[in-house]
Design a protein around this motif. Structure first.
Motif, PDB file in Angstrom:
ATOM      1  N   HIS A 114      20.377  10.209  13.152  1.00 60.53           N
ATOM      2  CA  HIS A 114      19.128  10.027  12.417  1.00 60.53           C
ATOM      3  C   HIS A 114      18.977   8.566  12.029  1.00 60.53           C
ATOM      4  O   HIS A 114      19.931   7.915  11.611  1.00 60.53           O
ATOM      5  N   THR A 115      17.759   8.028  12.204  1.00 61.63           N
ATOM      6  CA  THR A 115      17.477   6.649  11.812  1.00 61.63           C
ATOM      7  C   THR A 115      16.455   6.687  10.683  1.00 61.63           C
ATOM      8  O   THR A 115      15.842   7.723  10.431  1.00 61.63           O
ATOM      9  N   PRO A 116      16.239   5.553  10.025  1.00 62.96           N
ATOM     10  CA  PRO A 116      15.261   5.557   8.930  1.00 62.96           C
ATOM     11  C   PRO A 116      13.872   5.974   9.431  1.00 62.96           C
ATOM     12  O   PRO A 116      13.498   5.686  10.577  1.00 62.96           O
ATOM     13  N   THR A 117      13.139   6.656   8.558  1.00 63.67           N
ATOM     14  CA  THR A 117      11.784   7.105   8.887  1.00 63.67           C
ATOM     15  C   THR A 117      10.889   5.935   9.282  1.00 63.67           C
ATOM     16  O   THR A 117      10.030   6.057  10.149  1.00 63.67           O
ATOM     17  N   GLU A 118      11.079   4.780   8.668  1.00 62.44           N
ATOM     18  CA  GLU A 118      10.239   3.609   8.961  1.00 62.44           C
ATOM     19  C   GLU A 118      10.501   3.046  10.350  1.00 62.44           C
ATOM     20  O   GLU A 118       9.706   2.251  10.850  1.00 62.44           O
ATOM     21  N   GLY A 119      11.604   3.432  10.985  1.00 62.50           N
ATOM     22  CA  GLY A 119      11.903   2.951  12.327  1.00 62.50           C
ATOM     23  C   GLY A 119      13.322   2.426  12.433  1.00 62.50           C
ATOM     24  O   GLY A 119      13.964   2.111  11.422  1.00 62.50           O
ATOM     25  N   TYR A 120      13.802   2.340  13.673  1.00 61.81           N
ATOM     26  CA  TYR A 120      15.117   1.795  14.007  1.00 61.81           C
ATOM     27  C   TYR A 120      15.111   0.325  13.575  1.00 61.81           C
ATOM     28  O   TYR A 120      14.226  -0.448  13.993  1.00 61.81           O
ATOM     29  N   THR A 121      16.050  -0.062  12.705  1.00 59.32           N
ATOM     30  CA  THR A 121      15.978  -1.380  12.077  1.00 59.32           C
ATOM     31  C   THR A 121      15.873  -2.541  13.077  1.00 59.32           C
ATOM     32  O   THR A 121      15.019  -3.421  12.904  1.00 59.32           O
ATOM     33  N   PRO A 122      16.698  -2.595  14.151  1.00 59.03           N
ATOM     34  CA  PRO A 122      16.572  -3.739  15.066  1.00 59.03           C
ATOM     35  C   PRO A 122      15.177  -3.869  15.681  1.00 59.03           C
ATOM     36  O   PRO A 122      14.693  -4.978  15.905  1.00 59.03           O
ATOM     37  N   ILE A 123      14.497  -2.731  15.925  1.00 58.97           N
ATOM     38  CA  ILE A 123      13.174  -2.850  16.538  1.00 58.97           C
ATOM     39  C   ILE A 123      12.145  -3.301  15.510  1.00 58.97           C
ATOM     40  O   ILE A 123      11.199  -4.032  15.841  1.00 58.97           O
ATOM     41  N   ARG A 124      12.339  -2.932  14.247  1.00 62.46           N
ATOM     42  CA  ARG A 124      11.420  -3.438  13.214  1.00 62.46           C
ATOM     43  C   ARG A 124      11.577  -4.948  13.083  1.00 62.46           C
ATOM     44  O   ARG A 124      10.595  -5.671  12.904  1.00 62.46           O
ATOM     45  N   ASN A 125      12.825  -5.417  13.184  1.00 59.48           N
ATOM     46  CA  ASN A 125      13.052  -6.860  13.083  1.00 59.48           C
ATOM     47  C   ASN A 125      12.393  -7.611  14.233  1.00 59.48           C
ATOM     48  O   ASN A 125      11.708  -8.611  14.040  1.00 59.48           O
ATOM     49  N   ILE A 126      12.588  -7.114  15.443  1.00 53.04           N
ATOM     50  CA  ILE A 126      12.076  -7.843  16.606  1.00 53.04           C
ATOM     51  C   ILE A 126      10.547  -7.765  16.640  1.00 53.04           C
ATOM     52  O   ILE A 126       9.858  -8.722  17.008  1.00 53.04           O
TER      53      ILE A 126
ATOM     54  N   VAL B 246       5.784   4.179  14.596  1.00 50.01           N
ATOM     55  CA  VAL B 246       5.149   5.503  14.612  1.00 50.01           C
ATOM     56  C   VAL B 246       5.135   6.044  16.037  1.00 50.01           C
ATOM     57  O   VAL B 246       5.333   5.297  16.997  1.00 50.01           O
ATOM     58  N   SER B 247       4.926   7.350  16.163  1.00 51.72           N
ATOM     59  CA  SER B 247       4.930   7.992  17.487  1.00 51.72           C
ATOM     60  C   SER B 247       3.583   7.775  18.166  1.00 51.72           C
ATOM     61  O   SER B 247       2.770   8.686  18.283  1.00 51.72           O
ATOM     62  N   GLY B 248       3.371   6.552  18.627  1.00 49.20           N
ATOM     63  CA  GLY B 248       2.072   6.162  19.179  1.00 49.20           C
ATOM     64  C   GLY B 248       1.142   5.757  18.043  1.00 49.20           C
ATOM     65  O   GLY B 248       1.270   6.263  16.924  1.00 49.20           O
ATOM     66  N   SER B 249       0.202   4.831  18.313  1.00 51.04           N
ATOM     67  CA  SER B 249      -0.653   4.385  17.204  1.00 51.04           C
ATOM     68  C   SER B 249      -1.526   5.527  16.703  1.00 51.04           C
ATOM     69  O   SER B 249      -2.036   5.475  15.585  1.00 51.04           O
TER      70      SER B 249
ATOM     71  N   LEU C 149      10.476  13.475  10.456  1.00 47.73           N
ATOM     72  CA  LEU C 149      11.664  12.723  10.006  1.00 47.73           C
ATOM     73  C   LEU C 149      11.636  11.281  10.485  1.00 47.73           C
ATOM     74  O   LEU C 149      11.671  10.355   9.696  1.00 47.73           O
ATOM     75  N   HIS C 150      11.561  11.077  11.801  1.00 47.84           N
ATOM     76  CA  HIS C 150      11.409   9.729  12.365  1.00 47.84           C
ATOM     77  C   HIS C 150      11.040   9.870  13.832  1.00 47.84           C
ATOM     78  O   HIS C 150      11.161  10.958  14.394  1.00 47.84           O
ATOM     79  N   SER C 151      10.585   8.763  14.455  1.00 45.87           N
ATOM     80  CA  SER C 151      10.188   8.814  15.865  1.00 45.87           C
ATOM     81  C   SER C 151      11.424   8.807  16.757  1.00 45.87           C
ATOM     82  O   SER C 151      12.527   8.467  16.309  1.00 45.87           O
ATOM     83  N   SER C 152      11.240   9.159  18.023  1.00 42.54           N
ATOM     84  CA  SER C 152      12.341   9.221  18.985  1.00 42.54           C
ATOM     85  C   SER C 152      13.134   7.922  18.983  1.00 42.54           C
ATOM     86  O   SER C 152      12.601   6.857  19.279  1.00 42.54           O
TER      87      SER C 152
END
Lengths: 505, 505
Positions: B162-174, B194-197, B361-364
């Motif tokens: 499980h990753t944070p609901t806001e998104g996988y941290t490295p992808i939020r950073n990039i 999000v799971s698609g805009s 919970l969170h996106s794929s």
């Protein structure tokens, strides 16, 4: 200023294409800027102004609103409307008041005990026995990687555009076959792929529940279900789930409250691990048919059995057609797939699909495509055999360690499947005390209160025995034991530590 | 039967643990089964029975309800309650009345014209110029496959739990870095995966809109937005979007209706392709700041430009903080990733995350993990350069073919980016006629009506020029031309073909 002067100042042209309120605002603006209406001038009340000009009250309201937004006039509550002191115009616009713009929602504040848990679990070197997650080192990632290496054109673009909201067709077909083999009388049209079974539960709440509707849940039950139903403003009826279902109470609920749904986990219940016997399942279905009760059967752990196979799911036994079943690959494979399913009659699937379209169009077909190949190659059975053996060993190991290190302070029964030990503390220890100490010794678990819709569970907690390898499990239990020992020598919890509800005055 | 006899028949024990209604129901059941109360016996009304027995009306209602559910009594409307004719007891329980159990919802029935489109597009050998999808043969799947082949332990289990609901941290950073380079003044905390805009838009509707709230949309606009806002029971205000924004009308809306949101696509608008000039963007932001309007900027096509780079997004120009931005990898890479993003102030992201937790919970994180590697290796820029070149060629090719084959019957302008030609038919041809003929010749497109919240668009339609290779595009346009020719020789559409609204009597 004499109010009658306004009729001289403001002359309106009813034939103009400019709306009347804009004409009024425009004329007043000019007069304010030219100091014909100097700062501090009291303006006539909206009602009087509209009578004076022969326009509707809405018109004057809109005119004043526009002037107020431009900062030209201001309203003093209980006093009236005045020309503003403009001063030097360097005002920065106020920040957007976001929280005022949000639609009202049921604010499910996590109890402070749960927030403490989250922080303590995030601490470095802390051992989490809290999250219900399979062991990452057992995820079959090599199998997934092999699809890529063995076939150069493995991924076909045609599968990675948009797919039907109900799911990628090949995976619906293979899922339907899998479930038919388990006794479900279904076709692929009865299945729908969702982004984790959580999304299935969300769709159920969205489609069935209106504020004030009744929902029955087992007590204790999955904490996400309690939060979701509460967030839908449903009223929750708790049915004790530690022993046989109390059918008298259930029927009483059905007659008195006509609940919309009964959310139940008959197999390896989360958190208490209970398996509902076959005859009890039949009795539940008889009662459901009689009262036309809709049952939501959540079955994430059914394939993770460590003794004999559990009885057939309710959905397989259901002859009246009122069971909606939820399942997921998160516990069998890994949560990152975000792939679960709902099984339901076609009218229900159709309605779910309409709602899901708004939510995300469809679930990740990258996940669905990879998972399809995994299932199609028949790899799931071997993986399940592997994890059953491993998790059974860990279960027995943890049972032994708990007895050895924590025995006098807690009791538990040995689960025949699933992920959890459900422990009860002796009555002089509160879980919240233990969690507090455990966060210092470096181990975490989920306190019992999280699994109850009422305030029960103060002496219970849940331990997950599958995520960690044996040496980490052992270390975690030793830390738990240390926390328990500290509590033995500590003074009893003073009442001050239970926050009282103080009136706000 | 004499009503007074009931007080003899029914003797209650107020001290029993059995609820009173169950006692009453039990006694009556016995009497009915023993034919002391034979079939056809009229029972006293609930009110009288409760007076007679000295119990509350709820108690008698519940007692009768239980008997009715057991099939022992029946109620005849306007007449009363009677002991039922039991007959041989072989009744099968009635089917579950699913649609009655659903919570009421706004039923967004697709107009029949759209349903016709869906069926015609599904026909074999039909060429779809309808869906807004990149060309599957251009998806960078080899790059994705290489991650697996080049590194044997590429996927780490730790990333797939499980990753944070806001998104996988490295992808939020990039992502935050990517967007900062485009001029956004943000940190990773302002982003959410999000799971698609589409899911971003869903969260916005869920968090901001209550029934009756006003939302401004461009007219025409993205059809999914119209459906979602309608489904939220919001009231939609249309702002013409074919030319410069009509700021007078916009300000009028802001003052009169205090709308919650303005949903806008300033860059390569879907469907009309318009690009809002820089000065117009600035003016819009000034007006938004003045009225504290929340702007939802949807920008799926901004990187798909075929001439010079478009002006900065509103979010990059926004100094007052009221812009929420939506983006997606679906158009740049492929839709099957189901990975988009929202950029917003932190309080908004926090509230979105709370809601998303209930939804999935969170996106794929399988998608997020693969996409992260793709972005981290800097592969996106090359891919964008490739598709820009290819799509530009297709755009010019289609413009030429439309001129050559369909010219007298339709007009269009050449889009500087994005996926679509927005065509207008000469005024004597209706799009619905054309769609009908086109489904026979084997080509499909989206009729204009789908993009309007009102009934406009009868002479317009949208063609997607990126999904198909040139030879298929050519064939599609030839088929379109054939359909247009058929319409030239056909008799004009009779009024009967436009379904009238008939009163239901």
């Amino acid at each position: 200023m004499d109010i009658s002067k306004f009729s001289e100042l403001v002359s309106l042209n009813p034939k103009s294409t400019i709306p009347l309120y804009k004409q009024i605002a425009g004329i007043l603006t000019e007069n304010i800027k030219n100091a014909i209406l100097p700062p501090g001038t009291k303006l006539p009340p909206e009602r009087e102004l509209s009578a004076l000009l022969g326009v509707s009250r809405t018109t004057t309201i809109n005119a004043y609103r526009q002037l107020e937004e431009q900062g030209l006039i201001c309203t003093r509550v209980g006093s009236g409307t005045y020309v503003a002191d403009l001063g030097p115009i360097t005002k920065t616009p106020p920040a957007v008041p976001w929280s005022q713009l949000f639609a009202p929602s049921v604010n499910i504040q996590l109890p402070s005990i749960l927030r403490e848990l989250i922080y303590s679990a995030a601490a470095k070197d802390s051992i989490s026995l809290a999250a219900g997650m399979p062991d990452p080192s057992l995820y079959p990632l090599n199998d997934f990687a092999q699809f890529f290496t063995s076939q150069s054109s493995f991924l076909d673009g045609a599968d990675l555009g948009h797919t039907p909201t109900e799911g990628y067709t090949p995976i619906r077909n293979i899922l339907s076959t899998m479930l038919t083999e388990k006794g479900y009388g279904i076709t692929p049209e009865n299945t729908m792929i969702v982004s984790g079974s959580q999304q299935g539960l969300y769709l159920i709440a969205k489609v069935f529940l209106q504020p004030g509707d009744y929902v029955i849940v087992e007590s204790p039950t999955y904490l996400g279900a309690i939060q979701l139903f509460s967030n839908s403003s449903a009223r929750i009826l708790s049915l004790p789930s530690s022993g046989p279902l109390p059918f008298d109470l259930l029927e009483d609920y059905l007659i008195r409250y006509r609940p919309k749904l009964f959310y139940v986990m008959p197999t390896f219940q989360n958190p208490n691990g209970r398996v509902m016997p076959l005859e009890e399942r039949r009795e539940l279905l008889r009662l459901a048919a009689k009262h036309r009760l809709v049952i939501v059967e959540d079955d994430p752990y059914g394939e993770l059995f460590y003794e004999e196979k559990p009885p057939l799911p309710l959905k397989a036994l259901d002859s009246y057609g009122g069971v909606i079943a939820l399942g997921t690959f998160s516990k069998m494979l890994f949560p990152g797939l975000r792939t679960g399913w709902v099984v339901a009659p076609e009218p229900v699937i159709n309605r779910f699909a309409l709602e899901k379209q708004y939510i995300d169009l469809h679930s990740s077909n990258l996940s669905q495509r990879l998972l399809y190949d995994y299932l199609h190659q028949g790899l799931l059975d071997n993986h399940l055999a592997l994890v059953r053996t491993e998790y059974k060993k860990r279960r027995d190991f943890v049972a032994g360690a708990l007895k050895r290190y924590c025995s006098p302070h807690l009791t538990f029964s040995i689960p025949a499947g699933g992920f959890y030990f459900w422990c009860s503390l002796t009555q002089d220890i509160l879980t919240r005390q233990l969690l507090h100490e455990a966060s210092k010794t470096g181990v975490s678990f989920v306190p019992g209160e999280a699994f109850y819709a009422d305030a029960s569970g103060a002496h219970e907690f849940r331990l997950c025995f599958v995520t960690q390898p044996e040496e980490r499990l052992l270390e975690g239990i030793k830390r738990l034991s240390k926390a328990l020992q500290v509590l033995q020598t500590a003074t009893p919890l003073s009442t001050a530590e239970r926050p009282a509800i103080l009136p706000l005055i």
